[in-house]
Design a protein around this motif. Structure first.
Motif, mmCIF file in Angstrom:
data_model
loop_
_atom_site.group_PDB
_atom_site.id
_atom_site.type_symbol
_atom_site.label_atom_id
_atom_site.label_comp_id
_atom_site.label_asym_id
_atom_site.label_seq_id
_atom_site.Cartn_x
_atom_site.Cartn_y
_atom_site.Cartn_z
ATOM 1 N N LEU A 98 16.594 9.458 -33.159
ATOM 2 C CA LEU A 98 17.913 9.023 -32.700
ATOM 3 C C LEU A 98 17.888 8.615 -31.227
ATOM 4 O O LEU A 98 18.580 7.673 -30.827
ATOM 5 C CB LEU A 98 18.932 10.137 -32.920
ATOM 6 N N TRP A 99 17.108 9.368 -30.449
ATOM 7 C CA TRP A 99 16.981 8.983 -29.038
ATOM 8 C C TRP A 99 16.348 7.601 -28.895
ATOM 9 O O TRP A 99 16.781 6.789 -28.072
ATOM 10 C CB TRP A 99 16.144 10.020 -28.292
ATOM 11 N N VAL A 100 15.335 7.310 -29.689
ATOM 12 C CA VAL A 100 14.706 5.983 -29.635
ATOM 13 C C VAL A 100 15.716 4.908 -30.014
ATOM 14 O O VAL A 100 15.828 3.859 -29.359
ATOM 15 C CB VAL A 100 13.479 5.944 -30.559
ATOM 16 N N SER A 101 16.483 5.152 -31.092
ATOM 17 C CA SER A 101 17.475 4.167 -31.509
ATOM 18 C C SER A 101 18.553 3.980 -30.446
ATOM 19 O O SER A 101 18.987 2.857 -30.159
ATOM 20 C CB SER A 101 18.114 4.602 -32.831
ATOM 21 N N MET A 102 18.993 5.097 -29.843
ATOM 22 C CA MET A 102 20.052 5.005 -28.852
ATOM 23 C C MET A 102 19.591 4.262 -27.598
ATOM 24 O O MET A 102 20.309 3.406 -27.059
ATOM 25 C CB MET A 102 20.541 6.403 -28.478
ATOM 26 N N VAL A 103 18.382 4.561 -27.131
ATOM 27 C CA VAL A 103 17.879 3.895 -25.923
ATOM 28 C C VAL A 103 17.706 2.400 -26.163
ATOM 29 O O VAL A 103 18.086 1.567 -25.329
ATOM 30 C CB VAL A 103 16.569 4.542 -25.469
ATOM 31 N N THR A 104 17.147 2.020 -27.297
ATOM 32 C CA THR A 104 16.992 0.586 -27.590
ATOM 33 C C THR A 104 18.353 -0.093 -27.764
ATOM 34 O O THR A 104 18.518 -1.273 -27.428
ATOM 35 C CB THR A 104 16.140 0.394 -28.845
ATOM 36 N N ALA A 105 19.338 0.658 -28.287
ATOM 37 C CA ALA A 105 20.679 0.088 -28.403
ATOM 38 C C ALA A 105 21.276 -0.183 -27.025
ATOM 39 O O ALA A 105 21.884 -1.227 -26.782
ATOM 40 C CB ALA A 105 21.583 1.031 -29.200
ATOM 41 N N LEU A 106 21.116 0.764 -26.112
ATOM 42 C CA LEU A 106 21.626 0.564 -24.752
ATOM 43 C C LEU A 106 20.936 -0.622 -24.075
ATOM 44 O O LEU A 106 21.582 -1.447 -23.420
ATOM 45 C CB LEU A 106 21.418 1.833 -23.927
ATOM 46 N N VAL A 107 19.629 -0.683 -24.245
ATOM 47 C CA VAL A 107 18.880 -1.758 -23.577
ATOM 48 C C VAL A 107 19.213 -3.109 -24.182
ATOM 49 O O VAL A 107 19.500 -4.089 -23.471
ATOM 50 C CB VAL A 107 17.365 -1.473 -23.659
ATOM 51 N N GLY A 108 19.180 -3.205 -25.511
ATOM 52 C CA GLY A 108 19.374 -4.494 -26.158
ATOM 53 C C GLY A 108 20.803 -4.974 -26.192
ATOM 54 O O GLY A 108 21.069 -6.177 -26.074
ATOM 55 N N THR A 109 21.750 -4.052 -26.338
ATOM 56 C CA THR A 109 23.153 -4.455 -26.479
ATOM 57 C C THR A 109 23.851 -4.610 -25.140
ATOM 58 O O THR A 109 24.727 -5.472 -24.976
ATOM 59 C CB THR A 109 23.911 -3.436 -27.338
ATOM 60 N N TYR A 110 23.472 -3.801 -24.169
ATOM 61 C CA TYR A 110 24.200 -3.790 -22.896
ATOM 62 C C TYR A 110 23.348 -4.300 -21.729
ATOM 63 O O TYR A 110 23.772 -5.195 -20.992
ATOM 64 C CB TYR A 110 24.689 -2.366 -22.581
ATOM 65 N N LEU A 111 22.167 -3.698 -21.534
ATOM 66 C CA LEU A 111 21.412 -3.979 -20.313
ATOM 67 C C LEU A 111 20.844 -5.387 -20.285
ATOM 68 O O LEU A 111 20.988 -6.106 -19.288
ATOM 69 C CB LEU A 111 20.287 -2.950 -20.160
ATOM 70 N N VAL A 112 20.183 -5.812 -21.362
ATOM 71 C CA VAL A 112 19.558 -7.146 -21.359
ATOM 72 C C VAL A 112 20.602 -8.256 -21.211
ATOM 73 O O VAL A 112 20.428 -9.169 -20.385
ATOM 74 C CB VAL A 112 18.700 -7.334 -22.624
ATOM 75 N N PRO A 113 21.705 -8.252 -21.980
ATOM 76 C CA PRO A 113 22.719 -9.302 -21.738
ATOM 77 C C PRO A 113 23.295 -9.269 -20.323
ATOM 78 O O PRO A 113 23.566 -10.317 -19.731
ATOM 79 C CB PRO A 113 23.791 -8.992 -22.783
ATOM 80 N N TYR A 114 23.479 -8.060 -19.798
ATOM 81 C CA TYR A 114 23.984 -7.970 -18.423
ATOM 82 C C TYR A 114 23.010 -8.605 -17.440
ATOM 83 O O TYR A 114 23.418 -9.374 -16.552
ATOM 84 C CB TYR A 114 24.219 -6.508 -18.064
ATOM 85 N N LEU A 115 21.720 -8.313 -17.594
ATOM 86 C CA LEU A 115 20.728 -8.899 -16.692
ATOM 87 C C LEU A 115 20.643 -10.413 -16.864
ATOM 88 O O LEU A 115 20.431 -11.141 -15.879
ATOM 89 C CB LEU A 115 19.365 -8.256 -16.932
ATOM 90 N N LEU A 116 20.810 -10.897 -18.083
ATOM 91 C CA LEU A 116 20.834 -12.352 -18.284
ATOM 92 C C LEU A 116 22.041 -12.975 -17.572
ATOM 93 O O LEU A 116 21.936 -14.059 -16.990
ATOM 94 C CB LEU A 116 20.891 -12.674 -19.780
ATOM 95 N N GLY A 117 23.174 -12.275 -17.605
ATOM 96 C CA GLY A 117 24.333 -12.773 -16.866
ATOM 97 C C GLY A 117 24.103 -12.784 -15.370
ATOM 98 O O GLY A 117 24.504 -13.725 -14.674
ATOM 99 N N VAL A 118 23.441 -11.729 -14.859
ATOM 100 C CA VAL A 118 23.122 -11.692 -13.422
ATOM 101 C C VAL A 118 22.186 -12.839 -13.060
ATOM 102 O O VAL A 118 22.367 -13.517 -12.032
ATOM 103 C CB VAL A 118 22.495 -10.339 -13.056
ATOM 104 N N LEU A 119 21.182 -13.078 -13.921
ATOM 105 C CA LEU A 119 20.256 -14.180 -13.654
ATOM 106 C C LEU A 119 20.979 -15.510 -13.646
ATOM 107 O O LEU A 119 20.732 -16.361 -12.770
ATOM 108 C CB LEU A 119 19.150 -14.168 -14.717
ATOM 109 N N ARG A 120 21.887 -15.696 -14.602
ATOM 110 C CA ARG A 120 22.651 -16.944 -14.645
ATOM 111 C C ARG A 120 23.501 -17.106 -13.387
ATOM 112 O O ARG A 120 23.609 -18.200 -12.820
ATOM 113 C CB ARG A 120 23.540 -16.941 -15.891
ATOM 114 N N ARG A 121 24.131 -16.022 -12.948
ATOM 115 C CA ARG A 121 24.945 -16.083 -11.740
ATOM 116 C C ARG A 121 24.106 -16.443 -10.524
ATOM 117 O O ARG A 121 24.515 -17.254 -9.680
ATOM 118 C CB ARG A 121 25.649 -14.738 -11.522
ATOM 119 N N LYS A 122 22.919 -15.844 -10.408
ATOM 120 C CA LYS A 122 22.041 -16.155 -9.276
ATOM 121 C C LYS A 122 21.610 -17.619 -9.302
ATOM 122 O O LYS A 122 21.570 -18.286 -8.248
ATOM 123 C CB LYS A 122 20.823 -15.245 -9.303
#
Length: 388
Positions: A148-172
């Motif tokens: 469950l920890w593996v699933s939760m961490v990948t969910a946080l990274v894939g659903t929230y962190l990666v799109p957020y970083l892509l948005g930051v990159l686009r803004r830059k």
């Protein structure tokens, strides 16, 4: 309410479509309204309300929409982007990597918008800590299994962190593009200011110098009454003052860090070196022209005009000699017959030096005997103008 108002009908249509799609997926995730109306009312209806508020505020505050959609986040861990076998590490064989729900694309979109529009890092960090806290709570409530920890961490990274970083990159990237555009516009404005300064120096400065020469000639002419001599002297001083004010305006138009302006010299249409010298002589400037046979260098007229202008301003009444050959232009004046009224240190020689340098020539300027000499060695006539 004004902050929630859309700027165009297109935005209204987009948000309505987004809201309709999100509500359909939220309803599909919950209980069947026909088989379990009570469950639909207790689970799906509040979620649709949260989705409605999220779409309403998400365009202006995407992070708020991200927090409102937390109950519909990827916390079920039943379906995922991939399933891996971790039996060598975990008791369970099938572990979901990057759990996905029907609402995951909408959450990813708002995470991307958060990075795209939110420049401050601290609010985003607080929001992600809250999201991570929800994920940890879900895992602990289900027993805290390592899978469950593996699933939760990948969910946080894939659903929230990666799109957020892509948005930051686009803004830059957009900021860099905007800075490059603003820099190009600033350079264009500076070049235009330099062009205006060069045009003013070449046209108005030369004409004012010739006016001062004519006034000096009238001031020294015999047979004039004292009032007329005084008026001629005042005219000469007024021309010198106007030249100084023109120089100050040119200094305001042209930045010190700019390259010397390289615009074409303004002159009457079709005027060549001989006509320029004749016009100066008609103004009262004692001048001789020695024009050798053969082609005239491309920048000869600019050199002669600069030399005549400087002679008229800094050596009033001095005799000027102009020598032009195929590869060399020289303007030399003798000592002034009256006190100069112009101040040294203008921009004319700087601009001319840069033009000569780009043309592959050599410029020398300095005292020569009891006068001043401007000498330029230029490429032969017919060569391509380096400014083009």
């Amino acid at each position: 309410m004004k902050r929630l108002r859309r700027d165009s009908p297109r935005q209204v249509v987009y948000d309505l479509l987004l809201w309709a799609g999100l509500c359909v997926f939220v309803a599909a995730m919950g209980p069947d309204p026909f088989k379990d109306p009570a469950g639909f009312g207790l689970v799906t209806v509040p979620r649709i309300g949260l989705a409605t508020v999220a779409v309403l505020v998400g365009r202006r505050w995407p992070m708020a929409a991200l927090v409102l959609l937390l109950p519909m986040g990827p916390w079920q861990f039943s379906e995922g982007f991939a399933t891996v076998d971790l039996s060598w590490l975990l008791p369970r064989r099938n572990v979901k990597i990057l759990p996905l729900l029907a609402t995951s694309p909408f959450i990813m979109w708002y995470a991307y918008l958060t990075g795209r529009r939110l420049a401050a890092i601290m609010p985003a960090l607080v929001a992600f800590c809250l999201i991570a806290l929800v994920g940890v709570t879900v895992v602990l409530s289900r027993g805290g299994d390592l899978a469950l920890w593996v699933s939760m961490v990948t969910a946080l990274v894939g659903t929230y962190l990666v799109p957020y970083l892509l948005g930051v990159l686009r803004r830059k990237l957009l900021q860099q593009r905007r800075q490059a555009r603003l820099s190009a516009e600033a350079q264009a404005r500076l070049r235009e200011r330099a062009r205006i300064a060069r045009d003013m120096h070449d046209s108005l400065g030369h004409d004012l110098a010739l006016i001062a020469v004519r006034a000096a000639g009238l001031e020294l002419a015999p047979g004039l009454a004292a009032a007329q001599v005084k008026a001629a002297g005042e005219l000469r001083l007024a021309a010198a003052d106007a030249t100084e004010r023109l120089r100050q305006i040119i200094g305001l138009l042209r930045e010190d860090a700019d390259a010397a302006p390289l615009s074409p010299v303004l002159s009457p249409a079709g005027e060549d070196v001989s006509e320029l010298v004749r016009r100066a002589a008609d103004s009262g400037l004692p001048i001789t022209l020695d024009l050798a046979p053969g082609p005239v260098p491309a920048l000869a007229r600019a050199v002669v005009q600069e030399g005549l202008t400087n002679a008229a301003k800094h050596a009033p009444g001095a005799t000027v000699e102009v020598l032009i050959s195929e590869r060399r232009v020289r303007v030399r004046n003798g000592p002034p017959r009256s006190r100069p009224t112009a101040r040294p240190g203008g921009l004319g020689l700087a601009g001319l030096r840069e033009r000569v340098r780009l043309a592959g020539g050599l410029l020398t300027a300095g005292p020569a005997g009891d006068g001043f000499e401007l000498a330029v060695t230029l490429p032969p006539a017919g060569e391509e103008d380096p400014r083009t």
